[in-house]
Design an enzyme around this catalytic site. Structure first.
Site: not given
Length: 317
Positions: A61, A65, A93, A192
């Site tokens: 992740r 991001h 975040n 996910h």
């Protein structure tokens, strides 16, 4: 005169091509400057995941991001200071993105071996791949040579990282803005299959939505009250939360998507067939996911003399 002009144009064209070539990432970027870089990162990632399986999802992740905010430049790693605002306090975040200590450990090990050579941005890209592999997912060849930003953008982090509340059209456009097709968006959403989400990100779904399996809904409500408990965690994939597989897509077909944005991928819309394909063909999912990860890692990297190689990933040199 015309011949000299032609030679000058040819030379300038050569320089432009050379400039384009230098802006490309390569698979063997550290082969001579830091030959043990990849093995050092891999062993550190494996150690971190052995210590806590969830860390694999956290590292994956971080890369995502990072790349969605002005490219894969490690801007997400920069700490706030009295005169600098980073991306760590952005909505997507804050109290959520994690794994910074693992990145620090990797960076210090790599710095010991090859000071000032390996960028934090490349560490994130390699750690994401190694995390997926460690949890049973596909591998891919990471192109290297990214450099680290000296800036960050809180506003872009707030606007460009897709929110868990997005509907299908919002997801498609959010990924399209970064050059991804709807199919690539579905493949990347398959990340996910690992990791956990905070109650605050799925509370509205489990109390207000109807396209959700009843027993799944009640079990989630037991851990995520209608008020309070914002930071209570639930796995994004209840079947195999620490194994990178295609169970996420089976969950969607069974109305067991945790986030609103998850279930939107299978809700009578244009991506239903893609979800069904990945549910029945894990090899297709793995191939598409790996290819999309390579593409994501190529988002607007700083190369050549742009940016820097940070000594400490949390601050500029």
């Amino acid at each position: 005169m015309a011949f000299h002009h032609f030679r000058l144009c040819l030379f300038l064209s050569f320089l432009i091509v050379l400039g384009m070539a230098s802006a490309q990432l390569s698979t063997n970027f550290y082969s001579s400057s830091c030959p043990n870089a990849l093995s050092t990162i891999k062993s550190a990632v494996n150690s971190a995941i052995n210590n806590e399986a969830r860390m694999g999802a956290s590292l994956l992740r971080l890369h995502f991001h990072d790349c969605f905010v002005n490219g894969c430049d490690a801007s997400i790693l920069l700490d706030d200071t009295s005169n600098f605002t980073g991306e760590k306090t952005a909505g997507p975040n804050a109290n959520s993105v994690r794994g910074f200590d693992v990145v620090d450990t990797i960076k210090s090990q790599v710095e010991s071996a090859c000071p000032g050579v390996v960028s934090c941005a490349d560490i994130l890209a390699v750690a994401a791949r190694d995390s997926v592999v460690a949890l049973g997912g596909p591998s891919w060849t990471v192109r290297l040579g990214r450099r680290d930003s000296t800036t960050a953008s809180l506003s872009t982090a707030n606007s460009d990282i897709p929110a868990p509340t997005l509907n299908l059209s919002g997801l498609i456009s959010s990924f399209s803005n970064k050059g991804f097709s709807a199919n690539e968006m579905v493949a990347l959403s398959g990340s996910h299959t690992i990791g956990q989400a905070r109650c605050t990100t799925f509370r509205a779904r489990i109390y207000n939505e109807t396209n959700i399996d009843a027993s799944f809904q009640s079990s989630l409500q037991a851990n995520c009250p209608s008020s309070g408990g914002d930071d209570n965690l639930s796995p994004l994939d209840t079947q195999s939360p620490t194994t990178f597989d295609n169970a996420y897509f089976t969950n969607l077909v069974n109305n067991k998507g945790l986030l609103h944005s998850d279930q939107e991928l299978f809700n009578g819309g244009s991506t239903d067939s893609q979800v069904n394909t990945y549910r029945t063909r894990s090899t297709t999912f793995f191939t598409d996911f790996a290819n999309a990860m390579v593409k994501m890692g190529n988002l607007s990297p700083l190369t050549g003399t742009n940016g820097e190689i940070r000594t400490n990933c949390r601050k500029t040199n």
